[in-house]
Design an enzyme around this catalytic site. Structure first.
Site, short mmCIF file in Angstrom:
data_model
loop_
_atom_site.label_atom_id
_atom_site.label_comp_id
_atom_site.label_asym_id
_atom_site.label_seq_id
_atom_site.Cartn_x
_atom_site.Cartn_y
_atom_site.Cartn_z
N ASP A 152 -5.67 -0.15 5.76
CA ASP A 152 -6.52 -0.56 6.89
C ASP A 152 -7.67 0.43 7.10
O ASP A 152 -8.82 0.03 7.29
CB ASP A 152 -5.69 -0.65 8.17
CG ASP A 152 -4.51 -1.59 8.02
OD1 ASP A 152 -4.50 -2.36 7.04
OD2 ASP A 152 -3.60 -1.54 8.86
N SER A 201 -6.85 -3.55 14.72
CA SER A 201 -7.62 -2.93 15.78
C SER A 201 -7.33 -1.43 15.80
O SER A 201 -8.19 -0.63 16.20
CB SER A 201 -7.26 -3.55 17.13
OG SER A 201 -5.86 -3.51 17.32
N SER A 202 -6.16 -1.01 15.34
CA SER A 202 -5.83 0.42 15.36
C SER A 202 -6.70 1.20 14.36
O SER A 202 -7.23 2.25 14.71
CB SER A 202 -4.35 0.66 15.11
OG SER A 202 -3.89 -0.13 14.05
N GLY A 219 -3.47 -6.54 18.66
CA GLY A 219 -2.11 -6.99 18.33
C GLY A 219 -2.07 -8.27 17.54
O GLY A 219 -1.10 -9.02 17.59
N ALA A 220 -3.14 -8.55 16.77
CA ALA A 220 -3.21 -9.81 16.03
C ALA A 220 -3.10 -9.60 14.53
O ALA A 220 -3.36 -10.49 13.75
CB ALA A 220 -4.52 -10.52 16.38
N GLY A 221 -2.74 -8.38 14.13
CA GLY A 221 -2.64 -8.09 12.70
C GLY A 221 -4.00 -7.94 12.04
O GLY A 221 -4.13 -8.09 10.83
N LEU A 222 -5.04 -7.65 12.85
CA LEU A 222 -6.39 -7.51 12.30
C LEU A 222 -6.85 -6.05 12.33
O LEU A 222 -8.02 -5.75 12.20
CB LEU A 222 -7.36 -8.40 13.08
CG LEU A 222 -7.02 -9.89 13.02
CD1 LEU A 222 -7.93 -10.71 13.95
CD2 LEU A 222 -7.13 -10.43 11.59
N ASP A 263 0.83 -1.23 0.00
CA ASP A 263 0.00 0.00 0.00
C ASP A 263 0.85 1.26 0.00
O ASP A 263 0.60 2.20 -0.75
CB ASP A 263 -1.06 0.00 1.12
CG ASP A 263 -0.54 -0.08 2.53
OD1 ASP A 263 0.68 -0.33 2.74
OD2 ASP A 263 -1.35 0.10 3.47
C1 GLA Z 1 -0.03 -2.61 8.45
C2 GLA Z 1 -0.26 -1.19 7.91
C3 GLA Z 1 -0.83 -1.23 6.49
C4 GLA Z 1 -0.04 -2.15 5.57
C5 GLA Z 1 0.22 -3.50 6.25
C6 GLA Z 1 1.15 -4.36 5.46
O1 GLA Z 1 -1.26 -3.23 8.64
O2 GLA Z 1 -1.12 -0.48 8.75
O3 GLA Z 1 -0.90 0.08 5.96
O4 GLA Z 1 1.14 -1.54 5.16
O5 GLA Z 1 0.76 -3.35 7.54
O6 GLA Z 1 0.58 -4.72 4.24
#
Ligand code: GLA
Length: 380
Positions: free
Chosen positions: A167, A122-123, A117-120, A34
């Site tokens: 995101d 949440s932020s 903190g799971a890569g989903l 991105d």
């Molecule tokens: C995080 C960042 C996104 C993207 C991903 C990796 O989630 O917030 O903007 O760069 O990593 O694809």
């Protein structure tokens, strides 16, 4: 959740709130593309951050998080990043103000079922729900894309994480039953129906998060820029890795660091995989989609180096089952979840076996999810 927020808010602040929510996301493919102006293919999920909010007549944000069971006050006349969860909320208020959308003080109650903190993402979920809450409360008419950009800016400038737009974009624009294919340069997008009765998507949480995440992330961005600058000397029209092909990169191989070469190789090849994945999904070609997922993980592991031991164990365990089309890490990396494409009649078997295999190798009990592709942020 809506009733819970309403009742808890009344108990805490003795008035009625307006309630907003924004979803987390799973990225199917297109990782670390991105911010290189390339392609991503995420979906919003049926897990949300909820915000109850009411107006105050002063400049104070009183923010309570049910997840952390903690309250904090921020004065909008003198806000400062605190390296604290409240930065996501205050940061959005600050950027809104800077962009000409005044924000009054407010009483706020936050609850969330997006795993942290799971890569989903949440932020993004807390940022986007905050943005909707502040603009709703202060009667600002503001389009979806501007909301996504303001939230990204808050994360970049206030939280200090130099993230791309994926995101926040999907948390705003997500659509029920669809994944969202986004061109991160033009910000044009296409919704692609995702029929989970044809192939199962199972998300497996490794339950680990390695702390180097955000510093390594910002480092990767710089390495990509270094690569672009080298390619530019021969191809001045290249302004982002999105414009490059492998041939261009090969031509500058001797002028750049080996690490920078591999970083760029990942991004260029990931863009190709992501572009191919949209037709694979549209034609229900799950074999091809699975191969692309596998290619993505291998490239993130070997060239971009954002995987970790636990993610690789989870991915290898999935791939050892012959009813799995493909598996890879989802999100920024260094822990969090994998996304697995599984033959639709084998989802139960997969879930049972992956838990056993992962626990055998790591001693950790993973958490599994079958999320539904969902709508973006809204007022309830
Ligand atoms: C995080 C960042 C996104 C993207 C991903 C990796 O989630 O917030 O903007 O760069 O990593 O694809």
């Amino acid at each position: 959740m809506k009733d819970k927020i309403f009742n808890e808010f009344r108990k805490m602040y003795s008035e009625n709130p307006r309630i907003f929510r924004a979803p987390g996301r799973v990225n199917l493919i297109g990782e670390h593309t991105d911010y290189n102006e390339g392609f991503v293919f995420p979906m919003a999920i049926d897990r949300y951050t909820y915000i109850g909010i009411s107006k105050r007549e002063d400049s104070i944000l009183n923010i309570y998080s049910a997840g952390f069971d903690e309250s904090i006050s921020v004065d909008l006349l003198n806000p400062e990043p605190k390296k604290h969860w409240s930065d996501y909320v205050a940061g959005v208020a600050v950027v809104l103000q800077n962009e000409g959308y005044p924000v009054s003080g407010a009483n706020i109650y936050i609850d969330s079922n997006v795993p942290l903190g799971a890569g989903l993402s949440s932020s993004a979920a807390i940022e986007v729900s905050s943005a909707l809450a502040f603009t709703g409360l202060n009667n600002h008419e503001i389009d979806k894309l501007t909301i996504a950009k303001i939230c990204q800016k808050a994360e970049n400038s206030y939280v200090g994480m130099n993230c791309g737009i994926m995101d926040q974009f999907v948390s705003v624009h997500g659509k029920k039953d669809n994944a969202l294919f986004l061109d991160c340069r033009s910000l044009n997008y296409e919704l692609v129906p995702l029929d989970i009765s044809k192939a199962g998507i199972v998300i497996c949480n490794t339950m680990v998060k390695h702390e180097l995440g955000s510093s390594e992330y910002n480092k990767r961005r710089k390495e990509c820029e270094t690569g672009v600058n080298a390619i530019k000397t021969k191809y001045p029209n290249v302004t982002a890795l999105r414009d490059a092909v492998m041939g261009y990169l090969e031509e500058v191989k001797n002028e750049i660091d080996e690490v920078v070469f591999r970083r760029c190789k990942h991004v260029i090849s990931e863009d190709e995989r992501t572009a191919l994945s949209i037709s694979a999904l549209k034609t229900n070609n799950f074999d091809l989609f699975g191969k692309l997922l596998n290619g993505s993980h291998d490239s993130l592991r070997d060239d971009y180096e954002v995987s970790c031991k636990e993610l690789d164990i989870m991915v290898d365990a999935a791939r050892s089952m012959d009813f799995v089309y493909g598996a890879r890490v989802t999100g920024g990396g260094f822990g969090g979840c994998t996304v697995n494409l599984v033959q639709h009649d084998s989802v139960e078997k997969f879930s049972k076996e992956i838990k056993i295999k992962y626990k055998e190798k790591t001693g950790i009990e993973p958490e599994l999810f079958s999320f539904l592709p969902s709508n973006g942020a809204e007022e309830l």
